[in-house]
Write an enzyme that holds these catalytic residues in place. Structure first.
Site, PDB file in Angstrom:
ATOM      1  N   LYS A 104       0.874  -1.181   0.000  1.00 27.21           N
ATOM      2  CA  LYS A 104       0.000   0.000   0.000  1.00 27.21           C
ATOM      3  C   LYS A 104       0.902   1.220   0.000  1.00 27.21           C
ATOM      4  CE  LYS A 104      -4.377   1.164   0.116  1.00 27.21           C
ATOM      5  NZ  LYS A 104      -5.564   0.492  -0.450  1.00 27.21           N
ATOM      6  N   ASP A 120      -6.568   4.267  -5.159  1.00 30.13           N
ATOM      7  CA  ASP A 120      -7.330   4.209  -3.893  1.00 30.13           C
ATOM      8  C   ASP A 120      -7.919   5.611  -3.723  1.00 30.13           C
ATOM      9  OD1 ASP A 120      -7.930   2.537  -1.397  1.00 30.13           O
ATOM     10  OD2 ASP A 120      -7.014   4.258  -0.444  1.00 30.13           O
ATOM     11  N   GLY A 123     -20.518   7.531   1.835  1.00 33.34           N
ATOM     12  CA  GLY A 123     -19.550   7.915   0.817  1.00 33.34           C
ATOM     13  C   GLY A 123     -20.285   8.267  -0.468  1.00 33.34           C
ATOM     14  N   PHE A 124     -19.572   8.840  -1.414  1.00 38.17           N
ATOM     15  CA  PHE A 124     -20.137   9.033  -2.762  1.00 38.17           C
ATOM     16  C   PHE A 124     -19.006   8.985  -3.774  1.00 38.17           C
ATOM     17  CE2 PHE A 124     -19.564  13.811  -3.507  1.00 38.17           C
ATOM     18  CZ  PHE A 124     -18.892  14.062  -2.315  1.00 38.17           C
ATOM     19  N   GLY A 125     -18.017   8.125  -3.454  1.00 41.48           N
ATOM     20  CA  GLY A 125     -16.858   7.971  -4.326  1.00 41.48           C
ATOM     21  C   GLY A 125     -16.966   6.725  -5.171  1.00 41.48           C
ATOM     22  N   ASN A 126     -15.809   6.214  -5.533  1.00 41.84           N
ATOM     23  CA  ASN A 126     -15.741   5.094  -6.467  1.00 41.84           C
ATOM     24  C   ASN A 126     -16.486   3.851  -5.965  1.00 41.84           C
ATOM     25  OD1 ASN A 126     -13.877   2.567  -7.313  1.00 41.84           O
ATOM     26  ND2 ASN A 126     -14.151   4.024  -8.959  1.00 41.84           N
ATOM     27  N   VAL A 127     -16.259   3.492  -4.710  1.00 44.55           N
ATOM     28  CA  VAL A 127     -16.864   2.259  -4.195  1.00 44.55           C
ATOM     29  C   VAL A 127     -18.379   2.433  -4.072  1.00 44.55           C
ATOM     30  CG1 VAL A 127     -16.896   0.606  -2.293  1.00 44.55           C
ATOM     31  CG2 VAL A 127     -14.733   1.637  -2.986  1.00 44.55           C
ATOM     32  N   ALA A 128     -18.808   3.581  -3.521  1.00 40.58           N
ATOM     33  CA  ALA A 128     -20.243   3.842  -3.356  1.00 40.58           C
ATOM     34  C   ALA A 128     -20.954   3.804  -4.714  1.00 40.58           C
ATOM     35  CB  ALA A 128     -20.447   5.195  -2.692  1.00 40.58           C
ATOM     36  N   TRP A 129     -20.278   4.324  -5.733  1.00 39.66           N
ATOM     37  CA  TRP A 129     -20.848   4.344  -7.085  1.00 39.66           C
ATOM     38  C   TRP A 129     -21.109   2.913  -7.598  1.00 39.66           C
ATOM     39  CZ3 TRP A 129     -17.405   3.153 -11.442  1.00 39.66           C
ATOM     40  CH2 TRP A 129     -18.027   3.265 -12.677  1.00 39.66           C
TER      41      TRP A 129
HETATM   42  P1  NDP Z   1     -13.070   7.824  -3.036  1.00 41.07           P
HETATM   43  O1  NDP Z   1     -12.107   8.891  -2.699  1.00 41.07           O
HETATM   44  O2  NDP Z   1     -13.531   7.683  -4.444  1.00 41.07           O
HETATM   45  O3  NDP Z   1     -14.371   7.941  -2.136  1.00 41.07           O
HETATM   46  C1  NDP Z   1     -14.377   8.115  -0.746  1.00 41.07           C
HETATM   47  C2  NDP Z   1     -15.692   8.777  -0.433  1.00 41.07           C
HETATM   48  O4  NDP Z   1     -15.922   8.968   0.944  1.00 41.07           O
HETATM   49  C3  NDP Z   1     -15.755  10.147  -1.030  1.00 41.07           C
HETATM   50  O5  NDP Z   1     -17.042  10.353  -1.493  1.00 41.07           O
HETATM   51  C4  NDP Z   1     -15.414  11.041   0.163  1.00 41.07           C
HETATM   52  O6  NDP Z   1     -15.810  12.350   0.029  1.00 41.07           O
HETATM   53  C5  NDP Z   1     -16.183  10.339   1.207  1.00 41.07           C
HETATM   54  N1  NDP Z   1     -15.727  10.687   2.540  1.00 41.07           N
HETATM   55  C6  NDP Z   1     -14.476  10.983   2.972  1.00 41.07           C
HETATM   56  N2  NDP Z   1     -14.482  11.208   4.294  1.00 41.07           N
HETATM   57  C7  NDP Z   1     -15.758  11.056   4.692  1.00 41.07           C
HETATM   58  C8  NDP Z   1     -16.408  11.161   5.931  1.00 41.07           C
HETATM   59  N3  NDP Z   1     -15.728  11.466   7.030  1.00 41.07           N
HETATM   60  N4  NDP Z   1     -17.737  10.918   5.978  1.00 41.07           N
HETATM   61  C9  NDP Z   1     -18.426  10.597   4.876  1.00 41.07           C
HETATM   62  N5  NDP Z   1     -17.869  10.501   3.669  1.00 41.07           N
HETATM   63  C10 NDP Z   1     -16.548  10.736   3.579  1.00 41.07           C
HETATM   64  O7  NDP Z   1     -12.487   6.493  -2.529  1.00 41.07           O
HETATM   65  P2  NDP Z   1     -12.938   5.030  -2.854  1.00 41.07           P
HETATM   66  O8  NDP Z   1     -14.393   4.978  -3.084  1.00 41.07           O
HETATM   67  O9  NDP Z   1     -12.026   4.501  -3.879  1.00 41.07           O
HETATM   68  O10 NDP Z   1     -12.573   4.314  -1.488  1.00 41.07           O
HETATM   69  C11 NDP Z   1     -13.457   4.325  -0.358  1.00 41.07           C
HETATM   70  C12 NDP Z   1     -12.985   3.293   0.621  1.00 41.07           C
HETATM   71  O11 NDP Z   1     -12.971   2.005  -0.001  1.00 41.07           O
HETATM   72  C13 NDP Z   1     -11.591   3.484   1.185  1.00 41.07           C
HETATM   73  O12 NDP Z   1     -11.557   2.970   2.497  1.00 41.07           O
HETATM   74  C14 NDP Z   1     -10.746   2.619   0.283  1.00 41.07           C
HETATM   75  O13 NDP Z   1      -9.528   2.238   0.879  1.00 41.07           O
HETATM   76  C15 NDP Z   1     -11.668   1.433   0.112  1.00 41.07           C
HETATM   77  N6  NDP Z   1     -11.399   0.602  -1.044  1.00 41.07           N
HETATM   78  C16 NDP Z   1     -11.368   1.127  -2.311  1.00 41.07           C
HETATM   79  C17 NDP Z   1     -11.108   0.300  -3.374  1.00 41.07           C
HETATM   80  C18 NDP Z   1     -11.173   0.803  -4.770  1.00 41.07           C
HETATM   81  O14 NDP Z   1     -11.073  -0.027  -5.686  1.00 41.07           O
HETATM   82  N7  NDP Z   1     -11.365   2.071  -5.012  1.00 41.07           N
HETATM   83  C19 NDP Z   1     -10.780  -1.126  -3.195  1.00 41.07           C
HETATM   84  C20 NDP Z   1     -10.937  -1.590  -1.828  1.00 41.07           C
HETATM   85  C21 NDP Z   1     -11.197  -0.732  -0.816  1.00 41.07           C
HETATM   86  P3  NDP Z   1     -14.685  13.429  -0.272  1.00 41.07           P
HETATM   87  O15 NDP Z   1     -13.791  12.899  -1.325  1.00 41.07           O
HETATM   88  O16 NDP Z   1     -15.503  14.575  -0.738  1.00 41.07           O
HETATM   89  O17 NDP Z   1     -13.909  13.645   0.984  1.00 41.07           O
END
Ligand code: NDP
Length: 447
Positions: free
Chosen positions: A126, A166, A237-243
């Site tokens: 990592k 990540d 969340g609303f990032g990659n995983v949530a999507w």
């Molecule tokens: P992203 O950066 O795409 O998404 C993270 C999301 O969480 C963003 O929407 C972010 O908002 C939001 N967020 C951050 N802090 C908070 C908080 N305190 N409360 C609520 N929402 C919050 O990351 P990923 O989706 O890629 O990753 C999310 C998790 O999944 C991480 O723990 C990562 O290690 C894990 N993961 C990801 C993988 C992948 O393939 N992407 C694989 C395996 C695990 P903002 O950006 O606006 O802060």
């Protein structure tokens, strides 16, 4: 707490002062390893877990770059090469201000077990930097990625260490990192995963983690005669995983009722579906870290400032944001609201107290190292496609992903099922993940 865990934790705290996330991850796994040690003392004699928690190598480096105003900025870059017993180091890069050695060691340790569970030949690593990409221009991001790779390229390679994305590292960043690696090494190899489709990427990779989480949740529900169709699901969340989670849940007939950001959460009783998922992606890529505008764009939705979604009644909760975002109080409200399943999309989003409470109430609980392994699994498939110079179709990758998630579930079930019938997925994932790496380490001697 077993004596073994107490003694181990005392020495882990002494040798790794202040690394609280790392301590938390070691303690959670050590409880399962104690059970294995009891049954197979040869692993304890060989100090397998004690070796696993010490990274094989840690690289820390200066990342100097120039911002658009001509000011020189300095960040700190890291790569934790944790374990190479079953394959080249593999794991994501995180660009986020919270990145430090503790968070990366915790993530690299989790990755050791996760990668082992996929049954693919993937070691664990990592890395990342304490760089905040928020509000930075494309040019600044590119200069940062190039400077980061100017040092990292010495330590990685398709048979040595294969980083991926990540938090804060998506397709754009992987492109800039790959471009710089190619320039420095003068070779086009599968040194990174999450690449663009035109230059070696795999179909489904961006969605894979979320899709895999949903497949895993579906398998857990089956053990209780339940299914995803018709379930209300709270997602954070609303990032990659949530999507990816939202897409697959909709496809399988479940309703996503919440999303969250650092500013709070939105509740959409009509369901986050169709074009609303596009709103979420647009908000995410706008570089503003807020979810509130979702509620302004969709009249049926409400925004709750500074709160977390776990207070809403739901059948299933899928935390997909960040570590320790679901605590014991949140677990108590989920239990009170008759939630039946909590499936971790993020890495370690539930605190240890929360996990204990959920398990005590006999909810279905899946740790991220098992449930979110779909991302790295498809990264492994990307490496295979690169090695064979082939591209599999969307359907082929998705069906392989589903099979891998079903196999991970089967492993967790095998090692986690208790006499009472309750399945402890934490123990199942830890023991299943441990055994494969442990056996390889035993075979390879004390190295
Ligand atoms: P992203 O950066 O795409 O998404 C993270 C999301 O969480 C963003 O929407 C972010 O908002 C939001 N967020 C951050 N802090 C908070 C908080 N305190 N409360 C609520 N929402 C919050 O990351 P990923 O989706 O890629 O990753 C999310 C998790 O999944 C991480 O723990 C990562 O290690 C894990 N993961 C990801 C993988 C992948 O393939 N992407 C694989 C395996 C695990 P903002 O950006 O606006 O802060």
């Amino acid at each position: 707490m077993p004596d073994y865990v107490k003694e181990l934790m005392a020495s882990v705290r002494q040798n790794n002062p202040g690394e609280v996330e790392f301590h938390q991850a070691v303690e959670e796994i050590a409880a399962s390893v104690a059970l294995v040690y009891e049954q197979y003392p040869e692993y304890q004699a060989a100090k397998i877990f004690e070796r696993m928690i010490e990274p094989e190598r840690v690289i820390m480096f200066r990342v100097p770059w120039m911002d658009d105003q001509g000011e020189i900025r300095i960040n700190r870059g890291f790569r934790v090469e944790m374990n190479s017993a079953i394959g080249p180091y593999k794991g994501g890069l995180r660009f986020h201000p919270s990145v430090n050695l503790s968070s990366l060691k915790f993530l690299a340790l989790e990755q050791t077990f996760k990668n082992s569970l996929t049954h693919l030949p993937l070691g664990a690593g990592k890395g990342g930097a304490d760089f905040n990409p928020k509000g930075r221009s494309d040019h600044e991001i590119m200069r940062f990625c190039q400077s980061f790779m100017n040092e990292l390229y010495r330590y990685i390679g398709p048979n040595t260490d294969v980083p991926a994305g990540d938090i804060g590292v998506g397709g754009r960043e992987i492109g800039y990192l790959f471009g710089q690696y190619k320039k420095l090494k003068n070779e086009f190899t599968g040194v990174l995963t999450g690449k663009g489709l035109e230059w070696g990427g795999s179909l489904i990779r961006p969605e894979a983690t979320g899709f895999g989480v949903v497949y895993f949740a579906g398998e857990m529900l089956k053990t209780r005669g339940e299914q995803l169709k018709g379930k209300r699901v709270a997602v954070s969340g609303f990032g990659n995983v949530a999507w990816g989670v939202a897409l697959k849940l909709n496809e399988l007939g479940a309703k996503v009722i919440t999303l969250s950001g650092p500013d709070g959460y939105i509740l959409d009783e009509d369901g986050v579906s169709g074009d609303k998922i596009t709103t979420m992606v647009r908000l995410r890529s706008s570089n503003n870290d807020v979810i509130a505008p979702y509620a302004e764009a969709h009249s049926g939705a409400r925004f709750f400032a500074g709160k977390r979604p776990w207070e809403q009644p739901c059948d299933i909760a899928i935390p997909c944001a960040i570590q320790n975002e679901l605590n014991a109080d949140d677990a108590a409200s989920l239990i009170e609201n008759k939630c039946i399943c909590v499936c971790e999309g993020a890495n370690m989003p539930c605190t240890l107290d929360a996990v204990h409470a959920l398990q005590k109430a006999e909810l279905l609980f899946a740790p991220g190292k098992a449930a979110n392994a779909g991302g790295v699994a498809v990264s492994g498939l990307e490496m295979s496609q690169n090695a064979m110079k082939m591209n599999w179709s969307r359907e082929e990758v998705d069906s392989r992903l589903k099979e891998i998630m079903q196999a991970i579930h089967a492993t967790c079930f095998k090692y986690g099922k208790q006499d009472s019938g309750f399945v402890d997925y934490v123990n199942g994932a830890n023991i299943g993940g441990f055994l494969k790496v442990a056996n390889a380490m035993m075979d390879q001697g004390v190295v």
